[in-house]
Design a protein around this motif. Structure first.
Motif, mmCIF file in Angstrom:
data_model
loop_
_atom_site.group_PDB
_atom_site.id
_atom_site.type_symbol
_atom_site.label_atom_id
_atom_site.label_comp_id
_atom_site.label_asym_id
_atom_site.label_seq_id
_atom_site.Cartn_x
_atom_site.Cartn_y
_atom_site.Cartn_z
ATOM 1 N N TYR A 309 0.760 -1.078 0.158
ATOM 2 C CA TYR A 309 0.002 0.049 0.022
ATOM 3 C C TYR A 309 0.946 1.311 0.016
ATOM 4 N N TYR A 310 0.202 2.478 -0.362
ATOM 5 C CA TYR A 310 0.657 3.708 -0.211
ATOM 6 C C TYR A 310 0.060 4.386 1.001
ATOM 7 N N PHE A 311 0.618 5.350 1.783
ATOM 8 C CA PHE A 311 -0.052 6.283 2.647
ATOM 9 C C PHE A 311 -0.524 7.536 2.073
ATOM 10 N N ALA A 312 -1.670 7.977 2.109
ATOM 11 C CA ALA A 312 -2.274 9.121 1.482
ATOM 12 C C ALA A 312 -1.770 10.390 1.839
ATOM 13 N N LYS A 313 -1.278 10.109 3.221
ATOM 14 C CA LYS A 313 -0.505 11.390 3.773
ATOM 15 C C LYS A 313 1.032 11.671 3.513
ATOM 16 N N ASP A 314 1.448 10.544 2.738
ATOM 17 C CA ASP A 314 2.805 10.857 2.226
ATOM 18 C C ASP A 314 2.786 11.749 1.142
#
Length: 546
Positions: A309-314
């Motif tokens: 996954y990615y993290f939206a806040k990165d």
């Protein structure tokens, strides 16, 4: 980085084979019941550049030995010409003007030098006194300067030569910028990332331009059409996986039995990472990467069976704002975790191995040793990691190891041995939880030792010599702790003959008449169970060697 991995030692090959479904998940198959999909198509920069025909190797082809050789300036120049479809034109070039030291290379290479002299826009301008230094080792700064020229950025205009590497990194080409010495493998890495970059002012990549010009075969160009996986260094010196744009990739500890646990708002905050092709770091095993088909039909890439996954806040490259969020989201460390956290709705967090297979403790184990032997080990194989890499919040110093009586090493947590359960044939299995009310998963945040370990303090090891009496059809003391090398004397006090035989075969004394004795020494630390042959069903003892 990707050389080698920690081993899992089990009591026998059959038990190892019982864990193979975990490996199949890591190679791209989804969890049981959801079907399977082919593994993701992977390549490395060196493999892709070789298949494009740019790297041709020596008489043995593009081997590891060839890739490990130091690159010379003339070799790099010819490969660049080959890459852009100018090799044959340069080989037949008849220009008379050449570099002063062209005689230092073979006759066949001199037309290449003359061609480069006549085409300074290719970036090979030589030294201030007109030499090319054809046989000198190539440096990253020299190579990246040429690659920037290839991308239509001019030295002395868009960038100064002293700032070459910094400027190259600013447009996304940097992966071989810090290596010494510079090898053919590094050259392949730099060529691959340059092909994936867009020339100054262009809408498409350099690779696409070469395809459009019929210089590169369109089908072969697909080798470099996938997403990149890179390894990035954090401020604390640790390394972790990112995509080709430097965005951090994460795992979710709740993705155990169900790889589609993250749904709805979770996916908004943690978007999935997927590409049907991957370009891997050199040496990264392709088998570590796979594909999971989610419950909604979407595909997601996995690493060692863990969905990515990615993290939206990165917001930018290098951000790791998702690290340890709610103690269930973690970056993909390199080397990868030897122990990870799994999460269950009822049990909370618990330790698993790198592929998500559950680890257990035995409530009868005292601290520092194992009382699980023989048939017990057939059902509860030992877990061992050569080195421990743990997620943030799990203290690596809490892990250690013991050496069992058969010489097998076993990893411990706070001194207590860790085990698998033979019926957990895939990630997320919890069939060992609560078995016999003595086998349990281990939550590192709350674990405080076993009942056996907390009930009685560990016995101080006995030194020099100790006596075990065979009296009233029992061994006295029944349990004994000694230091390695201690002399252990067995004395028979009964009228009936007795002997002592180790379960693992490490020692056996003859039958003793009343008053007779025999001695042994145990040099290897571990737990030794033994019995009297004539009275095996009830006359048994244990020696713990420290």
């Amino acid at each position: 980085m990707f050389k080698g991995k920690h081993g899992v030692i089990t009591i026998c090959l059959a038990i190892l084979l019982s864990l193979t479904p975990v490996g199949s998940i890591a190679m791209g198959e989804q969890a049981e019941g959801a079907g399977s999909v082919p593994t993701v198509q992977t390549t490395s920069a060196s493999d892709a550049i070789a298949k494009l025909g740019v790297l041709k190797g020596d008489g043995q082809g593009v081997t590891d030995a060839y890739l490990s050789r130091t690159t010379t300036r003339i070799q790099a120049a010819i490969l660049q010409l080959r890459l852009i479809g100018k090799e044959q034109e340069a080989a037949s070039f008849a220009g008379m003007n050449n570099f002063k030291d062209s005689a230092r290379t073979g006759k066949a290479n001199r037309p290449f030098l003359a061609y480069l002299k006549a085409h300074p826009e290719l970036g090979w301008n030589g030294t201030e006194n007109g030499e090319f230094l054809p046989n000198a080792p190539l440096t990253p700064q020299q190579l990246y300067k040429v690659m920037l020229e290839l991308l239509r950025y001019r030295s002395g205009m868009e960038f100064a030569y002293k700032d070459t590497l910094t400027f190259a990194a600013s447009i996304g080409i940097f992966r071989a910028a810090a290596v010494t010495p510079f090898t053919n493998r590094d050259l392949a890495i730099a060529l691959a990332e340059t092909l994936q970059a867009k020339p100054k002012g262009a809408e498409s990549t350099l690779l696409q331009e070469l395809v459009d010009e019929k210089v590169v075969d369109a089908e072969k160009a697909k080798l470099l059409g996938g997403a990149r996986i890179d390894v990035r260094k954090a401020a604390d010196g640790s390394e972790y996986l990112t995509d080709g744009h430097g965005m951090t990739l994460y795992l979710f500890t709740k993705d155990m039995a169900d790889l589609s646990t993250c749904q709805g708002a979770c996916l908004t905050n943690w978007p999935v990472f997927y590409s049907d092709r991957l370009i891997l770091p050199e040496g990264a095993p392709a088998s570590d990467f796979g594909v999971s088909v989610r419950s909604d039909g979407a595909k997601q890439l996995t690493y060692k069976g863990w969905p990515l996954y990615y993290f939206a806040k990165d917001a930018k490259a290098g951000d790791t704002n998702g690290e340890a969020v709610n103690n269930v989201w973690y970056s993909i460390k390199q080397p990868f975790y030897s122990v990870v956290l799994g999460t269950d709705a009822n049990l909370g967090n618990y330790l698993v191995d790198d592929h998500g297979v559950t680890l257990y403790y035995f409530d009868k184990d005292p601290k520092g040793s194992s009382v699980c032997a023989g048939d017990c080990l057939a059902k509860w194989p030992v877990f061992h990691a050569k080195s421990v890499v743990a997620p943030k919040g799990v203290n690596s110093s809490d892990f250690g190891e013991i050496t069992r009586s058969d010489g097998v090493k076993q990893t411990t947590f706070k001194g207590y041995p860790l085990y698998y359960f033979f019926q957990d044939s895939k990630r997320g299995g919890l069939k060992g939880q609560g078995v016999g009310n003595v086998w349990f998963v281990l939550n590192p945040a709350t674990f405080a030792g076993t009942t056996a370990g907390n009930a009685t303090p560990a016995a101080e090891p006995v030194t020099d010599k100790v006596t075990i009496e065979m009296k009233d059809f029992s061994f006295t003391p029944t349990k004994l702790t000694v230091k390695a090398g201690t002399t252990i004397e067995f004395v028979n006090r009964d009228d009936m003959k007795h002997n002592a035989v180790a379960v693992d075969g490490s020692f056996k004394i003859d039958l003793l008449d009343k008053g007779q004795s025999a001695t042994i020494k145990l040099d290897k630390p571990g737990t030794y169970e033994y019995y009297c042959e004539p009275h095996k069903s009830f006359m048994r003892g244990t020696i713990t060697v420290q």
